[in-house]
Design a protein around this motif. Structure first.
Motif, mmCIF file in Angstrom:
data_model
loop_
_atom_site.group_PDB
_atom_site.id
_atom_site.type_symbol
_atom_site.label_atom_id
_atom_site.label_comp_id
_atom_site.label_asym_id
_atom_site.label_seq_id
_atom_site.Cartn_x
_atom_site.Cartn_y
_atom_site.Cartn_z
ATOM 1 N N GLY A 75 0.730 -1.084 -0.119
ATOM 2 C CA GLY A 75 -0.022 0.045 0.242
ATOM 3 C C GLY A 75 0.903 1.060 -0.096
ATOM 4 N N ILE A 76 1.986 1.208 0.852
ATOM 5 C CA ILE A 76 2.770 2.359 0.676
ATOM 6 C C ILE A 76 3.459 2.725 -0.568
ATOM 7 C CG2 ILE A 76 5.168 3.426 1.594
ATOM 8 C CD1 ILE A 76 4.304 1.891 4.248
ATOM 9 N N ILE A 77 3.994 1.705 -1.104
ATOM 10 C CA ILE A 77 4.536 1.725 -2.575
ATOM 11 C C ILE A 77 3.738 2.241 -3.494
ATOM 12 C CG2 ILE A 77 5.992 0.780 -4.275
ATOM 13 C CD1 ILE A 77 7.252 -0.845 -1.986
ATOM 14 N N LEU A 78 2.477 1.398 -3.754
ATOM 15 C CA LEU A 78 1.768 1.682 -4.835
ATOM 16 C C LEU A 78 0.955 2.839 -4.637
ATOM 17 C CD1 LEU A 78 0.333 -1.957 -5.471
ATOM 18 C CD2 LEU A 78 2.012 -0.508 -6.739
ATOM 19 N N GLY A 83 -0.386 8.454 -5.965
ATOM 20 C CA GLY A 83 -0.369 9.703 -5.276
ATOM 21 C C GLY A 83 0.151 10.692 -5.860
ATOM 22 N N TYR A 84 1.360 10.240 -5.771
ATOM 23 C CA TYR A 84 2.390 11.403 -6.328
ATOM 24 C C TYR A 84 1.993 11.864 -7.988
ATOM 25 C CZ TYR A 84 6.547 14.045 -8.143
ATOM 26 O OH TYR A 84 7.443 14.903 -8.546
ATOM 27 N N VAL A 85 1.933 10.951 -8.799
ATOM 28 C CA VAL A 85 1.347 11.224 -10.036
ATOM 29 C C VAL A 85 0.207 11.910 -10.084
ATOM 30 C CG1 VAL A 85 0.896 10.251 -12.243
ATOM 31 C CG2 VAL A 85 2.713 9.090 -10.920
ATOM 32 N N LEU A 86 -0.714 11.690 -9.407
ATOM 33 C CA LEU A 86 -2.189 12.368 -9.434
ATOM 34 C C LEU A 86 -2.054 13.781 -8.643
ATOM 35 C CD1 LEU A 86 -4.552 9.062 -8.674
ATOM 36 C CD2 LEU A 86 -3.939 10.105 -10.876
ATOM 37 N N PHE A 87 -1.480 13.807 -7.585
ATOM 38 C CA PHE A 87 -1.287 15.062 -7.053
ATOM 39 C C PHE A 87 -0.547 16.075 -7.390
ATOM 40 C CE2 PHE A 87 -3.050 12.096 -3.335
ATOM 41 C CZ PHE A 87 -4.328 12.234 -3.775
ATOM 42 N N TYR A 88 0.726 15.617 -7.938
ATOM 43 C CA TYR A 88 1.767 16.281 -7.959
ATOM 44 C C TYR A 88 2.287 16.397 -9.343
ATOM 45 C CZ TYR A 88 2.045 16.821 -2.786
ATOM 46 O OH TYR A 88 1.518 16.975 -1.740
ATOM 47 N N ALA A 89 2.193 15.396 -10.204
ATOM 48 C CA ALA A 89 2.903 15.430 -11.521
ATOM 49 C C ALA A 89 2.023 14.507 -12.430
ATOM 50 C CB ALA A 89 4.178 14.576 -11.361
ATOM 51 N N PRO A 90 0.744 15.143 -12.816
ATOM 52 C CA PRO A 90 -0.197 14.289 -13.543
ATOM 53 C C PRO A 90 0.294 14.105 -15.035
ATOM 54 C CG PRO A 90 -1.062 16.481 -13.184
ATOM 55 C CD PRO A 90 0.045 16.349 -12.110
ATOM 56 N N GLU A 91 1.213 15.099 -15.435
ATOM 57 C CA GLU A 91 2.052 14.912 -16.899
ATOM 58 C C GLU A 91 2.452 13.672 -16.994
ATOM 59 O OE1 GLU A 91 4.976 16.562 -14.282
ATOM 60 O OE2 GLU A 91 3.053 17.058 -14.415
ATOM 61 N N MET A 92 2.818 12.923 -16.046
ATOM 62 C CA MET A 92 3.547 11.602 -16.144
ATOM 63 C C MET A 92 2.553 10.590 -16.727
ATOM 64 S SD MET A 92 5.730 10.857 -12.712
ATOM 65 C CE MET A 92 7.405 11.461 -12.400
ATOM 66 N N LEU A 93 1.248 10.678 -16.791
ATOM 67 C CA LEU A 93 0.201 9.792 -17.060
ATOM 68 C C LEU A 93 0.305 9.790 -18.752
ATOM 69 C CD1 LEU A 93 -2.893 10.898 -15.098
ATOM 70 C CD2 LEU A 93 -1.638 9.003 -14.683
ATOM 71 N N ARG A 101 9.544 4.547 -12.550
ATOM 72 C CA ARG A 101 10.542 5.002 -12.160
ATOM 73 C C ARG A 101 10.615 5.954 -10.817
ATOM 74 N NH1 ARG A 101 12.470 8.151 -17.240
ATOM 75 N NH2 ARG A 101 14.242 8.768 -15.987
ATOM 76 N N LEU A 102 10.552 4.852 -9.803
ATOM 77 C CA LEU A 102 10.277 5.515 -8.438
ATOM 78 C C LEU A 102 11.258 6.544 -8.074
ATOM 79 C CD1 LEU A 102 9.501 2.360 -6.341
ATOM 80 C CD2 LEU A 102 7.967 3.771 -7.625
ATOM 81 N N GLY A 106 9.350 11.220 -6.904
ATOM 82 C CA GLY A 106 9.075 10.786 -5.464
ATOM 83 C C GLY A 106 7.801 10.013 -5.100
ATOM 84 N N MET A 107 7.542 10.043 -3.880
ATOM 85 C CA MET A 107 6.421 9.571 -3.381
ATOM 86 C C MET A 107 5.329 10.589 -2.640
ATOM 87 S SD MET A 107 6.719 6.392 -3.972
ATOM 88 C CE MET A 107 6.362 5.082 -2.904
ATOM 89 N N SER A 108 4.193 10.403 -2.557
ATOM 90 C CA SER A 108 3.029 11.229 -1.892
ATOM 91 C C SER A 108 2.880 10.601 -0.633
ATOM 92 C CB SER A 108 1.888 11.455 -2.934
ATOM 93 O OG SER A 108 0.766 12.066 -1.840
ATOM 94 N N PHE A 109 3.016 11.073 0.422
ATOM 95 C CA PHE A 109 2.417 10.593 1.774
ATOM 96 C C PHE A 109 0.948 10.403 1.725
ATOM 97 C CE2 PHE A 109 0.398 11.161 6.021
ATOM 98 C CZ PHE A 109 0.980 10.096 6.398
ATOM 99 N N HIS A 110 0.079 11.487 1.326
ATOM 100 C CA HIS A 110 -1.290 11.355 1.498
ATOM 101 C C HIS A 110 -1.630 10.063 0.504
ATOM 102 C CE1 HIS A 110 -0.398 15.703 2.308
ATOM 103 N NE2 HIS A 110 -1.665 15.441 3.220
ATOM 104 N N GLY A 111 -0.999 9.894 -0.597
ATOM 105 C CA GLY A 111 -1.333 8.757 -1.610
ATOM 106 C C GLY A 111 -0.993 7.294 -0.952
ATOM 107 N N GLY A 112 0.079 7.360 0.027
ATOM 108 C CA GLY A 112 0.650 6.325 0.622
ATOM 109 C C GLY A 112 -0.498 5.974 1.882
ATOM 110 N N VAL A 113 -1.038 6.895 2.476
ATOM 111 C CA VAL A 113 -1.996 6.944 3.389
ATOM 112 C C VAL A 113 -3.316 6.187 3.031
ATOM 113 C CG1 VAL A 113 -3.747 7.944 4.832
ATOM 114 C CG2 VAL A 113 -1.633 8.682 5.119
ATOM 115 N N ILE A 114 -3.718 6.653 1.815
ATOM 116 C CA ILE A 114 -4.891 5.886 1.006
ATOM 117 C C ILE A 114 -4.430 4.540 0.577
ATOM 118 C CG2 ILE A 114 -6.384 6.102 -0.948
ATOM 119 C CD1 ILE A 114 -5.910 8.989 -0.956
#
Length: 288
Positions: A75-78, A83-93, A101-102, A106-114
């Motif tokens: 859950g943390i990794i996925l 979460g990082y892609v959706l909240f901070y870097a949607p252009e990665m889609l 490419r982790l 980076g990673m989003s804590f809020h996404g990690g919580v979800i």
């Protein structure tokens, strides 16, 4: 110009701290402090969870905790990456290969919580456990990961703060300038890691909050949300979201904390209404 150079010379330069994101490199393999932070957070969290499960009326046994590590890590990794892609870097889609490419972004804590919450729901349903009480116990161990993660951010010289003239301000080389800034990573390590752990430790061991389903989870969400909301005032917004911060008056991280704060407050206020006789999973005792 002269005054700015004098001010810069009076502050700490990050290079003088002797920190290196990489511990060692052997051929193509490099071990980084960021990886150690994740591993340390998971292992120490697992050890502390084992201690928590020894109290009467624990929602799961040690055998469950061993299995839980897999679900939480997944859950943390996925969740953190998505979460990082959706909240901070949607252009990665538009470039799906960048998502895996982790090290890119980076990673989003809020996404990690979800992601972790979804993993815990799956885990609890599989074993027939009370999912909210499982969340309560896991919430108490999360500050370990937050503490080590923020220290790793500092060692990496990333996620720096706003310009400042405080005596402990640091000049980070990756900013591309000689401006001294708040070491906001250390502020977060102190609030999200040490202070939040102390709050949950007191609530768990000195009150009966562990028998009110959702109360500890609520304390975690509220405590983290408030701590992160405050620290964001000292932190430089992500470069790609600087315009968003100026337009809305708040950073993306602060907006994401609002539902955490509201949800945490709701869980705390309503926790007493969910209390009932607690039957132990790992032993024979029950707790009224």
């Amino acid at each position: 110009m002269i005054l700015s150079l004098i001010a810069a010379a009076a502050h700490i330069r990050f290079e003088s701290l002797g920190l290196n994101p990489t511990i060692f490199t052997i051929g193509w393999f490099s071990l980084k402090w960021y990886s150690i932070a994740y591993i340390a957070g998971i292992l120490i969290g697992w050890w502390y969870l084992a201690r928590l499960l020894k109290v009467p009326g624990a929602p799961m046994a040690q055998r469950h905790a061993d299995d839980l590590i897999f679900y939480a890590t997944l859950g943390i990794i996925l969740g953190g990456r998505i979460g990082y892609v959706l909240f901070y870097a949607p252009e990665m889609l538009a470039h799906p290969l960048r998502i895996v490419r982790l090290w890119d972004g980076g990673m989003s804590f809020h996404g990690g919580v979800i992601g972790t919450s979804l993993g815990l729901l799956w885990f609890a349903r599989k074993h027939g456990l009370n999912w909210l009480r499982v969340h309560d116990f896991v919430a108490c161990v999360v500050p370990f990961g937050l503490f080590f993660g923020r220290l790793a951010n500092f060692v990496n010289g990333e996620l720096w703060g706003r310009p400042s003239n405080v005596a402990w301000a640091i000049i980070f080389p990756r900013t591309g300038d000689d401006v001294a800034r708040h070491p906001s990573q250390l502020y977060e390590a102190g609030l999200e890691g040490i202070a939040l752990f102390a709050l949950l430790w007191f609530a768990f061991w000195r009150t009966r909050a562990r028998y009110d389903p959702g109360k500890l989870t609520g304390l975690f969400l509220l405590g983290y949300g408030v701590a992160r909301f405050i620290v964001e005032f000292f932190r430089e917004p992500d470069q790609q979201l600087a315009g968003f911060a100026r337009a809305t008056g708040l950073h993306m991280g602060q907006w994401l904390c609002v539902p955490m704060i509201l949800g945490g407050a709701y869980l705390i206020v309503t926790a007493n209404g969910r209390r009932r006789r607690v039957e132990a999973i790992g032993g024979s005792e029950s707790v009224a």
